[in-house]
Scaffold this active site. Structure first.
Site, PDB file in Angstrom:
ATOM      1  N   ASP A 176       6.330 -16.669 -13.370  1.00 18.94           N
ATOM      2  CA  ASP A 176       6.506 -17.013 -11.962  1.00 18.94           C
ATOM      3  C   ASP A 176       4.813 -16.907 -11.314  1.00 18.94           C
ATOM      4  OD1 ASP A 176       6.683 -14.322 -11.785  1.00 18.94           O
ATOM      5  OD2 ASP A 176       8.333 -14.375 -10.523  1.00 18.94           O
ATOM      6  N   SER A 177       3.999 -16.197 -12.212  1.00 23.46           N
ATOM      7  CA  SER A 177       2.862 -16.364 -11.784  1.00 23.46           C
ATOM      8  C   SER A 177       2.307 -17.686 -11.367  1.00 23.46           C
ATOM      9  CB  SER A 177       1.895 -15.686 -12.903  1.00 23.46           C
ATOM     10  OG  SER A 177       2.017 -16.334 -13.998  1.00 23.46           O
ATOM     11  N   ASP A 232      10.499 -17.240 -16.829  1.00 24.15           N
ATOM     12  CA  ASP A 232      10.732 -16.267 -15.998  1.00 24.15           C
ATOM     13  C   ASP A 232      11.867 -16.765 -14.974  1.00 24.15           C
ATOM     14  OD1 ASP A 232       9.501 -14.055 -15.587  1.00 24.15           O
ATOM     15  OD2 ASP A 232       7.633 -14.902 -14.693  1.00 24.15           O
ATOM     16  N   LYS A 264      13.262 -14.068 -18.599  1.00 26.65           N
ATOM     17  CA  LYS A 264      12.827 -12.603 -18.228  1.00 26.65           C
ATOM     18  C   LYS A 264      13.156 -12.584 -16.872  1.00 26.65           C
ATOM     19  CE  LYS A 264       8.031 -11.939 -17.474  1.00 26.65           C
ATOM     20  NZ  LYS A 264       7.981 -11.497 -16.143  1.00 26.65           N
ATOM     21  N   GLU A 276      13.193  -9.317 -13.717  1.00 27.84           N
ATOM     22  CA  GLU A 276      12.536  -7.909 -13.234  1.00 27.84           C
ATOM     23  C   GLU A 276      13.440  -7.142 -12.723  1.00 27.84           C
ATOM     24  OE1 GLU A 276       9.288  -8.792 -10.327  1.00 27.84           O
ATOM     25  OE2 GLU A 276       8.523 -10.239 -11.582  1.00 27.84           O
ATOM     26  N   GLU A 291       4.494  -3.494 -16.914  1.00 27.14           N
ATOM     27  CA  GLU A 291       3.056  -4.088 -16.349  1.00 27.14           C
ATOM     28  C   GLU A 291       2.751  -3.043 -15.488  1.00 27.14           C
ATOM     29  OE1 GLU A 291       3.566  -7.685 -14.022  1.00 27.14           O
ATOM     30  OE2 GLU A 291       1.724  -7.440 -13.194  1.00 27.14           O
TER      31      GLU A 291
HETATM   32  O1  KIV Z   1       4.737 -14.256 -14.191  1.00 28.42           O
HETATM   33  C1  KIV Z   1       3.910 -13.631 -15.070  1.00 28.42           C
HETATM   34  O2  KIV Z   1       2.933 -14.442 -15.384  1.00 28.42           O
HETATM   35  C2  KIV Z   1       4.161 -12.332 -15.463  1.00 28.42           C
HETATM   36  C3  KIV Z   1       3.211 -11.541 -16.061  1.00 28.42           C
HETATM   37  C4  KIV Z   1       3.394 -10.005 -16.139  1.00 28.42           C
HETATM   38  C5  KIV Z   1       2.653 -11.934 -17.350  1.00 28.42           C
HETATM   39  O3  KIV Z   1       5.320 -12.133 -15.502  1.00 28.42           O
END
Ligand code: KIV
Length: 276
Positions: free
Chosen positions: A56-57, A95, A124, A126, A193
């Protein structure tokens, strides 16, 4: 049918969760990068990255937001679908955006979309122990999960900035405990991270699943960086752990190759990239 079996004879069969577990067991560093489109995904795959994350970057490096908070499930599906077209060998992780997994059923519904519509092989999310029931629920439905702990960019407004996490002993202890609990709940991978080296090492030795670090020091099972950071595209002040691999490269593909080589040969991260 059984495409993976047919591909066993290939020089380099596609990476899957078992490959990642074997790499950890063999002590082979897992080289990971983010990607957001098919052309860069192809370069990253050809460079030998084992895992590609549609992070989500993308909200920051593609869409120009200050944080990842505005990213939607639709955004990630769109970018995951385009990245999937560029990959041949690398394992594709997508993400789950901010608030797309605030209940078990919402998480399952969105994870299924990322896999069915985007082509992701793992999702993924968080969070520490607060996400246990979501991870358990996804794992129960055979959705591969990567648990992202340490600095959690989706919580930036709650944390009060992008800061190194786990500097004090109690928070470090809790983070190790969270990693173990998430693994026991069914997480197949941990992404850690922005923590001191010692904590990276402690999390790695506490769990059996691979630990991928970003700013977590050298003593983890793999490294990940944001593609636009290693290519020197991102402007402004960079976190300490970022290395611009474009500086000595003659093309974007060469920069990706240099990054993968540096991870495999453990020359990245160097002490200047680490928090102690
Ligand atoms: O969103 C992202 O790019 C991440 C980084 C930690 C790689 O989660």
């Amino acid at each position: 049918m059984y495409k993976q079996l047919e591909q066993r004879g290939m020089d380099e069969p596609p990476v899957n969760v078992s490959t990642l577990a074997e790499m950890k067991a063999d002590g082979e560093p897992i080289a990971c990068l983010t990607a957001y489109d098919a052309s860069f995904a192809l370069l990253v795959d050809r460079a030998g990255a084992d895992l590609v994350l549609v992070g989500d970057s993308l909200g920051m490096v593609i869409q120009g937001h200050d944080t990842t908070v505005p990213v939607t499930v639709e955004d990630v599906i769109y970018h995951t679908r385009t990245v999937a077209r560029g990959l041949r060998r690398a394992f594709l992780v997508a993400d789950m955006p901010f608030m797309s997994y605030s209940s078990k059923t919402q998480a399952l519904e969105n994870a299924v979309r990322l896999m069915q519509e985007g082509g992701a092989m793992m999702v993924k999310l968080e969070g520490g122990s607060s996400q246990i029931s979501v991870v358990q629920y996804l794992a129960h439905h055979d959705i591969p999960v990567c648990a992202h702990i340490g600095l959690r960019p989706q919580s930036v407004h709650k944390i009060g900035g992008f800061k190194v996490q786990g500097r004090d002993a109690e928070k470090a202890r809790k983070m190790v405990e969270d990693a173990v609990t998430l693994q026991n709940a069914g997480a197949d991978l941990v992404l850690l991270e922005c923590v001191p080296n010692e904590l990276g090492k402690a999390v790695r030795s506490a769990v059996n699943v691979p630990v991928i670090g970003i700013g977590a020091g050298p003593d983890v099972d793999g490294q990940i960086l944001v593609l636009y950071d290693i290519l020197g595209i991102t402007q402004g002040r960079m976190p300490r752990f970022v290395e611009n691999f474009m500086e000595e490269a003659d093309s974007a593909g060469d920069a990706c190759l240099r990054y993968v080589k540096a991870v495999k040969e453990r020359t990245y991260p160097a002490p200047k990239h680490c928090f102690s």
